[in-house]
Design a protein around this motif. Sequence first.
Motif, PDB file in Angstrom:
ATOM      1  N   TRP A  36     -32.319  14.241 -30.929  1.00 45.27           N
ATOM      2  CA  TRP A  36     -32.612  13.853 -32.306  1.00 45.27           C
ATOM      3  C   TRP A  36     -32.674  12.332 -32.468  1.00 45.27           C
ATOM      4  O   TRP A  36     -33.394  11.824 -33.334  1.00 45.27           O
ATOM      5  N   ARG A  80     -38.300   9.631 -38.645  1.00 43.58           N
ATOM      6  CA  ARG A  80     -38.664  11.025 -38.899  1.00 43.58           C
ATOM      7  C   ARG A  80     -37.583  11.697 -39.735  1.00 43.58           C
ATOM      8  O   ARG A  80     -36.414  11.346 -39.671  1.00 43.58           O
ATOM      9  N   THR A  81     -37.968  12.691 -40.515  1.00 42.39           N
ATOM     10  CA  THR A  81     -37.013  13.469 -41.294  1.00 42.39           C
ATOM     11  C   THR A  81     -36.757  14.794 -40.590  1.00 42.39           C
ATOM     12  O   THR A  81     -37.547  15.221 -39.730  1.00 42.39           O
ATOM     13  N   LEU A  86     -36.002  10.352 -32.589  1.00 44.77           N
ATOM     14  CA  LEU A  86     -36.807  10.807 -33.724  1.00 44.77           C
ATOM     15  C   LEU A  86     -36.275  10.249 -35.040  1.00 44.77           C
ATOM     16  O   LEU A  86     -37.033   9.722 -35.863  1.00 44.77           O
ATOM     17  N   HIS A 125     -32.731   9.524 -41.638  1.00 48.02           N
ATOM     18  CA  HIS A 125     -32.814  10.595 -42.628  1.00 48.02           C
ATOM     19  C   HIS A 125     -32.102  11.832 -42.068  1.00 48.02           C
ATOM     20  O   HIS A 125     -32.724  12.676 -41.431  1.00 48.02           O
ATOM     21  N   SER A 148     -29.568  15.350 -42.242  1.00 46.91           N
ATOM     22  CA  SER A 148     -29.672  16.581 -43.029  1.00 46.91           C
ATOM     23  C   SER A 148     -28.939  16.478 -44.368  1.00 46.91           C
ATOM     24  O   SER A 148     -29.327  17.116 -45.339  1.00 46.91           O
ATOM     25  N   GLY A 179     -37.053  17.651 -41.892  1.00 44.19           N
ATOM     26  CA  GLY A 179     -38.173  18.521 -42.249  1.00 44.19           C
ATOM     27  C   GLY A 179     -39.396  18.287 -41.382  1.00 44.19           C
ATOM     28  O   GLY A 179     -40.091  19.239 -41.008  1.00 44.19           O
ATOM     29  N   GLU A 180     -39.681  17.022 -41.074  1.00 47.98           N
ATOM     30  CA  GLU A 180     -40.839  16.712 -40.231  1.00 47.98           C
ATOM     31  C   GLU A 180     -40.653  17.238 -38.810  1.00 47.98           C
ATOM     32  O   GLU A 180     -41.611  17.699 -38.189  1.00 47.98           O
ATOM     33  N   VAL A 181     -39.422  17.165 -38.299  1.00 51.38           N
ATOM     34  CA  VAL A 181     -39.152  17.663 -36.943  1.00 51.38           C
ATOM     35  C   VAL A 181     -39.194  19.184 -36.926  1.00 51.38           C
ATOM     36  O   VAL A 181     -39.625  19.803 -35.946  1.00 51.38           O
ATOM     37  N   GLY A 182     -38.790  19.795 -38.036  1.00 52.00           N
ATOM     38  CA  GLY A 182     -38.846  21.250 -38.144  1.00 52.00           C
ATOM     39  C   GLY A 182     -37.989  21.943 -37.094  1.00 52.00           C
ATOM     40  O   GLY A 182     -36.855  21.542 -36.842  1.00 52.00           O
TER      41      GLY A 182
END
Length: 196
Positions: A52, A60-61, A55, A104, A106, A63-66
């Motif tokens: 993580w 990156r958020t 990223l 960003h 969780s 949500g973007e990484v999913g």
Amino acid sequence: MSIDTREAYRRALDAFGALVHRIGPGQWRLPTPCVDWDVRTLVDHVVRENRWVPLLLAGRTVGEVGDALDGDMLGDDALKAFDTSATAAVQAVFEDGALARVAHLSFGDVPGGEYVAELFADVLIHTWDLARAVGADERLDPELVDACAAWFADAEKGYRQAGVIGEQRPTPAGTDAQTRLLAAWGRPPQSDGDDD
């Protein structure tokens, strides 16, 4: 923190990695002080956190990484998975400006420096968890223990309210710094199970 946060994180990852490389073939399913986590699950957790880092420090958020980092992170070569993830994580935290970026997470946005401090603390405590699980030397680097304790003094209440650490364990007067730190994280003095 009394030492550079990035250096503390690197040193903690190095110590964890040294233990990973000593895990015997029959030790991957041993229980750890983390409830419901065996050795493989614990190492998988640290590898996932490592993956993580680049990223999140790149903006990156979650949500973007999913779901890109869902599932087993270790595959057929746990040592390579750890080494590759640790190298990438350390490179990301040492990039110019990494500590000033916004991560960003969780639960909300935090400065990169705070994110790295959280990573450092997590890896340091899990180093003890892994050592206990595989019967290795449980002594942590005293300088890292002091740095983590100083940072955690302000973070402990939030961690406990979020339910991500166990109840603080009592410690007698004169207890050493490592035992006090582990007790603050809810770690038992003996292997009787614990929260992650």
